[in-house]
Design an enzyme around this catalytic site. Structure first.
Site, mmCIF file in Angstrom:
data_model
loop_
_atom_site.group_PDB
_atom_site.id
_atom_site.type_symbol
_atom_site.label_atom_id
_atom_site.label_comp_id
_atom_site.label_asym_id
_atom_site.label_seq_id
_atom_site.Cartn_x
_atom_site.Cartn_y
_atom_site.Cartn_z
ATOM 1 N N ASP A 195 -8.822 -13.744 -24.698
ATOM 2 C CA ASP A 195 -8.261 -13.128 -25.893
ATOM 3 C C ASP A 195 -8.745 -13.865 -27.138
ATOM 4 O OD1 ASP A 195 -6.265 -11.661 -27.608
ATOM 5 O OD2 ASP A 195 -5.483 -11.080 -25.656
ATOM 6 N N HIS A 269 -3.421 -11.972 -32.008
ATOM 7 C CA HIS A 269 -3.380 -11.138 -30.813
ATOM 8 C C HIS A 269 -3.221 -11.961 -29.541
ATOM 9 C CE1 HIS A 269 -5.057 -8.321 -27.752
ATOM 10 N NE2 HIS A 269 -4.596 -7.374 -28.546
ATOM 11 N N SER A 630 -2.705 -3.224 -25.291
ATOM 12 C CA SER A 630 -2.843 -4.685 -25.282
ATOM 13 C C SER A 630 -1.504 -5.360 -25.034
ATOM 14 C CB SER A 630 -3.391 -5.170 -26.625
ATOM 15 O OG SER A 630 -4.773 -4.968 -26.734
#
Length: 856
Positions: A195, A269, A630
């Site tokens: 990620d 994220h 996600s």
């Protein structure tokens, strides 16, 4: 490649987050315009790196990687484990073979290209045998023609596609109790995430908890230290952190002061997904000083290893991502969570043979459970961007928490609902309403925009003490304007509150609750917005030139910071990518169910990094509530960790089976689950969902920890599946995985998956499935619902199976029409001890029925 993949589903039409079909043509045009603008603004949205004289290429070479090598080279012992156990990267055999591979890589490159005529970025050893090389296209063509080279692929980009969801999924009183409670749920399991990195200072990743964390004995990964990621950043909770940026740096777009050459998350994220999977239990969520509850990951005692290969503003590159996967498998992660994916269907004869998918096949062979986001390109059919049967692809669903907000107009005569994580105006007082355009300092020269982005444009004496009405238009969707700037404008002018009304051009967009820390409400559709504006215009007096002479409209904003819970069943989120699975760029329908499972992915609270800029609404915050597949994917990663903890010897396929066969497809009243814009009727705002929307259904983690029966498969089964794909020749498969197919290719539907998918049923077909009992001795009865146009028979209809034993089930299917329409059914195995095992049956009939006795 797109993260799903995909990211920022909230309010972002470019990812197809929500497209109301009553204005479908208009919305498609807006999506296209937004996409073109986004490509110019952020290279993260580019699917393929621009062609130039020099580029990065991934080169697959002959010979097995570590996880597949069987000892065929004299002097080098086997490194493959046929039992799917973790790779022992520190063993003498592995180290020796890795050195051999690296030397062979260098020999091929130097012999073909000459020393100094290329730059090797990575040698891949563990999941694929190959290299990433920066070189000219001419040299790439020369290298690709060499006999030692199996395949060469141009590098391309990747991009990225909870206080309440543990409760919504029943974990505190269900799954966690089976593991000894939240203080033990996931203990000893390591979840690896590829990620954007991690914020190591976040309390979700602290090891200073009431019960001390113990270092995993089987995880050998390390923590990389830099100035911004100093020693002490990792601990016994965050056990590994590394970054991979060679291809990003080679692109010329990498800026170390912005993206950081370290595992530090400059985006947000990666921190969010890691905390969703395995963040600590009971971490207080504070945003703008308001307490939104206590956050927890799905497996709060699991440990986290972050492999940073995606970067703020530029996204990621294939070469870096594969290097991260290779390292994670070497390090010994148990679960690999990928909220990333391709921006398009890989080229070639089948998507399954992309280097990315083959790397993940090797990861599965090494015993690593792999889950990947399905994508945020819904609601249209065949938008799935996670293809292979060895990967668990996750769709995104809604849950039952909302944050209602409203504004009361004119002495309580009318109330309009809206959204906004914001406090209400003071007490029960009503305040004057002022439309932004009526507060301009100079009505003649000021542009007629109502976005409220610059307080110097407005007359403070008009706005002060009032509720300021601004307009949410395409400028906000395109990122030209932002809501935090509206708050600053209102505060500078002394306003008591804000109303954002929606222009008609944004109808169909989805609005997520935005934390404002200031009295505010967003009215998310033009119809309700017109009600407020009509009231304002009727009660506002103007002179002959249109200038306001008297403001008589008043209103009061209620607070929207308190959540309400409706106990509503989950729905498939409109943005979630849909099946059927596509096995090539020719859009051939595959005999594989995708997505595989649905998990909460809409409006998910989890950790954030205060330096993250991916979500402007949460700039400077330590938590964010965002949406996307996600967000759904790490839910499944955490649940897989719980299953791995209880069943240490489960293969990745067994874990996947436990998750999918126990999923729910109906609500508490027995009604089918619904999908926003279902793939079978995209024009409907809401309708019955199908397996192409949610896969096996909505995850039920407590049931998944006691599945009764499992459908298992191993690496050899997946090789046989590849051999059975009609588009793939034996030579193509051999060049990809160095395995021979043999003469008996079989059918793709022969793979022992917990589903039966036949994209073209011609006459009749027999499908075998093998089940293994992972509970006590039990007697099962089979029942089924046949897809429309298909006749089914199941043998045996009843069977008793001992603990640890396996049984064969034969399903006979025969087409009774030639509708060319896909239809859905299911097979349910009901045990007398309470287990219920459900698999989907998805059939497309293509030709008229062939006469047969149809007997088992």
């Amino acid at each position: 490649m797109r993260g799903e993949g995909g990211r920022k589903a909230n309010t972002k039409m470019a990812q197809g987050y929500n497209t109301r079909q009553h204005s479908l043509t208009t919305m498609k045009a807006l999506v296209l315009v937004f996409f073109l603008i986004t490509v110019l603004r952020r290279t993260i949205c580019v699917g393929v790196a621009p062609e130039s004289g020099v580029g990065v290429y991934i080169v697959l070479l002959k010979g097995d990687p570590v996880v597949q090598y069987n000892g065929s080279i004299q002097g080098f012992a086997a490194t493959s484990d046929s039992n799917g156990r973790k790779l022992n990267a520190s063993s003498k055999a592995v180290k020796s073979y890795v050195a051999y591979l690296v030397n062979s890589h260098d020999t091929v490159l130097e012999r073909t290209l000459g020393r100094g005529n290329y730059q090797k970025l990575y040698s891949y050893h563990h999941v694929i045998n190959g290299v990433a090389v920066q070189m000219t296209k001419r040299k790439a063509d020369i290298l690709g023609a060499m006999p030692d080279v199996l395949h060469i692929e141009k590098d391309f980009r990747f991009r990225t596609e909870t206080t309440h969801t543990p409760d919504y999924l029943g974990l505190p009183t269900g799954g966690w109790t089976l593991e000894g409670g939240s203080s033990n749920a996931g203990e000893g399991i390591v979840i690896g995430l590829v990620d954007t990195g991690v914020d190591p200072k976040h309390p979700s990743f602290s090891d200073q908890t009431a019960k001390a964390y113990k270092r995993s004995a089987s995880y050998t990964g390390q923590c990389e230290f830099t100035a911004e990621f100093p020693k002490g950043s990792c601990n016994n909770k965050l056990v590994g952190a590394r970054h991979f940026a060679a291809a990003a740096v080679a692109s010329g777009e990498f800026n170390s002061t912005v993206q950081y050459e370290s595992p530090l998350d400059a985006d947000g994220h990666g921190t969010h997904t890691a905390a969703t999977a395995a963040g600590n239990y009971g971490v207080t969520v504070l945003v703008n000083g308001f307490n939104y509850g206590s956050a927890s990951g799905m497996a709060p005692r699991a440990q986290i290893a972050q492999y940073k290969a995606i970067y703020r503003d530029i996204g990621g590159f294939f070469a870096d991502v594969v290097a991260a996967i290779d390292q994670a498998v070497k390090d010994g992660v148990d679960v690999l969570s990928l909220s990333i994916g391709p921006a398009s269907i890989p080229g070639g004869s089948a998507a399954y043979l992309s280097t990315f998918d083959l790397a993940l096949l090797s990861a599965v062979k090494a015993g690593v459970f792999v889950t990947q986001a399905a994508g945020n390109a819904g609601p249209y059919p065949s938008t799935i961007l996670s293809f292979s049967p060895w990967i668990v692809s996750v769709a995104a669903g809604t849950h039952d928490r909302t944050y209602p907000n409203s504004i009361c107009l004119g002495s309580k005569s009318k109330t309009i609902s809206g959204i906004g994580l914001a406090p209400g105006t003071n007490g029960s007082s009503f305040y004057r309403l002022v439309l932004a355009r009526d507060a301009f300092r100079n009505l003649n020269t000021t542009p007629r925009t109502d976005g409220c982005q610059d307080s110097t444009l407005y007359d403070e004496t008009v706005v002060k003490g009032s509720i300021l009405i601004c307009t949410y238009d395409l400028n906000f969707l395109f990122g030209v304007y932002n809501i935090p700037a509206v708050v600053i404008t209102a505060q500078n002018l002394g306003a008591q509150g804000i109303v954002l009304t929606a222009s008609s051009e944004v109808d169909g967009a989805t609005f997520s609750p935005t934390p404002l820390g200031f009295p505010a409400i967003i009215i998310p559709n033009s119809k309700d917005s017109l009600v407020l504006l009509d009231y304002y215009n009727m009660t506002t007096e103007r002179d002959q030139h249109g200038k306001v002479t008297k403001f008589d409209a008043v209103g009061s904003i209620s607070g929207g910071e308190q959540a309400t819970f409706s106990s509503s069943p989950p729905q498939v989120a409109s943005f979630s990518s849909r099946g059927p699975d596509i096995n090539s760029a020719n859009f051939d329908v595959a005999d594989v169910l995708k997505p595989n499972i649905m998990a909460p992915g809409n409006l998910i609270w989890a950790a954030w990094t205060s330096i993250g800029v991916d979500e402007q609404d949460f700039n400077g915050q330590n938590f964010a509530m965002i949406s996307g597949t996600s967000m759904a994917t790490p839910h499944i990663a955490g649940i897989a960790a719980l299953i791995k903890q209880k069943f240490p010897h489960f293969s990745p396929a067994a874990i996947a089976s436990a998750i999918t066969t126990t999923a729910t497809v109906v609500d508490s009243n027995g009604r089918p689950l619904l999908a926003q814009n279902p793939s079978t009727n995209v024009a409907a705002d809401l309708g019955p969902a199908s397996p192409f929307d949610f896969g096996a259904g909505f995850v039920n983690p407590t049931a998944a920890l006691d599945p009764g029966l499992i459908f298992d498969a191993d690496y050899d089964d997946y090789v046989q599946f590849l051999c059975s794909v009609p588009e793939l020749s034996n030579l193509t498969v051999y060049k990809a995985i160095n395995s021979n197919c043999g003469s008996n290719k079989g059918l793709p539907s022969d793979l022992n998956t917990p589903s039966i998918v036949i994209g073209s049923l011609n006459g009749h077909q027999y499908v075998q499935r093998k089940v293994t009992n992972v509970a006590a001795t039990e007697t099962y009865q089979s029942s089924f619902t046949a897809p429309t146009g298909v006749m089914i028979a199941v043998n045996p209809r009843s069977f008793t199976i001992q603990a640890g034993e396996s049984a064969q089930i034969c399903v006979a299917l025969e087409a009774t029409d030639s509708s060319n329409v896909t239809s859905f059914g299911n097979l349910v195995l009901s045990g007398n001890a309470g287990h219920r095992v459900r698999i989907s049956i998805i059939i497309s009939t293509r030709k008229q029925k062939v006469e047969t006795d149809f007997q088992l």
